[in-house]
Design a protein around this motif. Sequence first.
Motif, short mmCIF file in Angstrom:
data_model
loop_
_atom_site.label_atom_id
_atom_site.label_comp_id
_atom_site.label_asym_id
_atom_site.label_seq_id
_atom_site.Cartn_x
_atom_site.Cartn_y
_atom_site.Cartn_z
N UNK A 47 0.84 -1.21 0.00
CA UNK A 47 0.00 0.00 0.00
C UNK A 47 0.87 1.25 0.00
N UNK A 48 1.92 1.25 0.82
CA UNK A 48 2.84 2.39 0.88
C UNK A 48 3.54 2.59 -0.46
N UNK A 49 3.99 1.48 -1.06
CA UNK A 49 4.67 1.57 -2.36
C UNK A 49 3.72 2.09 -3.45
N UNK A 50 2.43 1.84 -3.27
CA UNK A 50 1.42 2.28 -4.24
C UNK A 50 0.82 3.63 -3.88
N UNK A 51 1.29 4.23 -2.78
CA UNK A 51 0.75 5.51 -2.31
C UNK A 51 -0.76 5.45 -2.04
N UNK A 150 -7.98 -5.03 -3.67
CA UNK A 150 -7.79 -6.43 -4.02
C UNK A 150 -6.30 -6.73 -4.24
N UNK A 151 -5.58 -5.86 -4.93
CA UNK A 151 -4.16 -6.07 -5.19
C UNK A 151 -3.35 -6.10 -3.89
N UNK A 152 -3.67 -5.20 -2.98
CA UNK A 152 -2.96 -5.14 -1.70
C UNK A 152 -3.27 -6.38 -0.87
N UNK A 153 -4.53 -6.79 -0.86
CA UNK A 153 -4.92 -8.00 -0.12
C UNK A 153 -4.23 -9.24 -0.70
N UNK A 154 -4.11 -9.28 -2.01
CA UNK A 154 -3.45 -10.42 -2.67
C UNK A 154 -2.00 -10.55 -2.21
#
Length: 162
Positions: A47-51, A150-154
């Motif tokens: 999440x941090x890397x994705x801001x 969804x991407x972060x949860x994955x």
Amino acid sequence: MNLVKRLKICVFTFALLFIGTAVNAQITNDITHEEAFTALLAAKKNAEDSNVLVNIAVVDAGANLKAFIRMDESYLGSIDVAIKKAKTARYFNMDTGKLGELTQPGGIIYNIELTNNGMVSFPGGLPIKNKDGKIIGAIGVSGGTIEQDRAIATVGAKSILE
């Protein structure tokens, strides 16, 4: 046999039954706190890397909250959503986004999200499996778009397999 003696035997028997049940009630395929934190921190890093500011919840095999983090300045309303996404994923052992496809008007389980004190039927909740493929818990992420959640949860769910 006098009343006091009967009472002592009754209490002793009840205690043995209670202790035996408590020991056997443990779920052997439950997520450990180490695994829960691994999933939580991997998701947080992504999440941090994705801001993206999110709330992340990890529940155990019984759908009980095991680990949680609210990133600074993430939405307050997403706290409950993240927890409910994780619980929903565990209740049905599936991606909450896939469940959502079944809950649309005309779907075979339309309105099921109104049960179990509220569930969430859009992406961001995923079951967590161990190396043997057994479901040991679930993760829920809320605060970004449904694709980001969804991407972060994955990332979080897959992290314990590495």
